[in-house]
Enzyme design. Structure first.
Site, PDB file in Angstrom:
ATOM      1  N   CYS A  23     -48.474  59.086 -33.423  1.00 33.23           N
ATOM      2  CA  CYS A  23     -49.926  59.203 -33.318  1.00 33.23           C
ATOM      3  C   CYS A  23     -50.398  59.569 -34.711  1.00 33.23           C
ATOM      4  O   CYS A  23     -49.800  60.429 -35.374  1.00 33.23           O
ATOM      5  CB  CYS A  23     -50.326  60.263 -32.302  1.00 33.23           C
ATOM      6  SG  CYS A  23     -52.111  60.487 -32.198  1.00 33.23           S
ATOM      7  N   THR A  49     -54.762  53.676 -35.700  1.00 24.33           N
ATOM      8  CA  THR A  49     -54.284  54.462 -34.571  1.00 24.33           C
ATOM      9  C   THR A  49     -53.127  53.700 -33.940  1.00 24.33           C
ATOM     10  O   THR A  49     -53.130  52.465 -33.951  1.00 24.33           O
ATOM     11  CB  THR A  49     -55.394  54.683 -33.528  1.00 24.33           C
ATOM     12  OG1 THR A  49     -54.811  55.103 -32.291  1.00 24.33           O
ATOM     13  CG2 THR A  49     -56.163  53.410 -33.252  1.00 24.33           C
TER      14      THR A  49
END
Length: 236
Positions: free
Chosen positions: A196, A83
């Site tokens: 993202c 992430t």
């Protein structure tokens, strides 16, 4: 082949993409039935989100660092935080893991610079777009990161958490992202970072009006290069 350690579950939707991309790359490079040697710790994302919302980044760093240390004990030779946002705590995670941490921000910066891009638009969670850790890291590479306006940042963030992290992909949300990118072109951006790891589920970087960089794919490719470095050297 070295074992790749994945700290995932943030969200598991993008962690599944990591697993597929890494294994596809190993098969493509080595052929036959080859696949990657992977150790994974998948966290409960709700727990992580609660720490994010409370601003308890030290606790979040400890949580991920303990996961990284466990991966190292299980034989992982490197660690990836699957992430972008949680790279805010990459330093304690690297220290606690005790093995090399492959940094998604650095790897994305290398990809931008290889193409001569220095003024990208960053699409990511609010934490990544607003905290400053991402832009500061990119600045160290000579890259000036631009972000959308406040309302646009809110839309980008909400689409990530309310839709993509829950496996929902909507055409209206894709159109909203494309509108935000078009608006940023007037500000002189030369590229777009899908910052993202879930955004690649919604937007294909190859179809954007400016050069797009999928941080998930870039990160996965870096992990494979690390894992296969010795193998490919011997083959050469």
């Amino acid at each position: 082949m070295k074992t790749i350690g994945l700290i995932g579950g943030m969200s598991w939707e993008s962690t599944a993409v990591y697993y597929r991309l890494i294994n596809e790359a190993v098969r493509n490079q080595r052929g036959g039935l080859h696949s990657a040697e992977i150790a994974m710790r998948s966290l409960d994302f709700t727990r992580v989100v609660e720490l994010q919302k409370a601003g308890r980044w030290d606790d979040a760093g400890t949580l991920l660092g303990e996961a990284g240390a466990g991966l190292a004990r299980s034989g992982a030779s490197c660690v990836l935080i699957c992430t972008n946002t949680m790279h805010l705590v990459s330093k304690p995670v690297a220290a606690m893991s005790g093995v090399p941490l492959i940094d998604i921000i650095d790897e994305t910066a290398h990809a931008l610079l290889a193409d001569g891009r220095r003024r990208p638009l960053l699409l990511a969670t609010r934490y990544t777009m607003e905290h400053g850790f991402y832009a500061e890291r990119m600045k160290q590479h000579g890259i000036e990161v631009l972000t959308p306006g406040d309302d646009e940042r809110g839309d980008v963030h909400n689409i990530i958490f309310d839709e993509l992290c829950q496996g929902k992909v909507h055409d209206m949300s894709r159109a909203r992202y494309l509108d935000i990118i078009d608006a940023a072109r007037a500000k002189g951006i030369d590229s777009v970072i899908l910052g993202c790891t879930e955004i690649s589920m919604l937007v294909d970087p190859a179809t954007l009006p400016v050069r797009g960089y999928d941080s998930t794919a870039i990160h996965a490719e870096a992990a494979v290069r690390f894992a296969l470095a010795d193998v490919m050297e011997r083959a050469a």
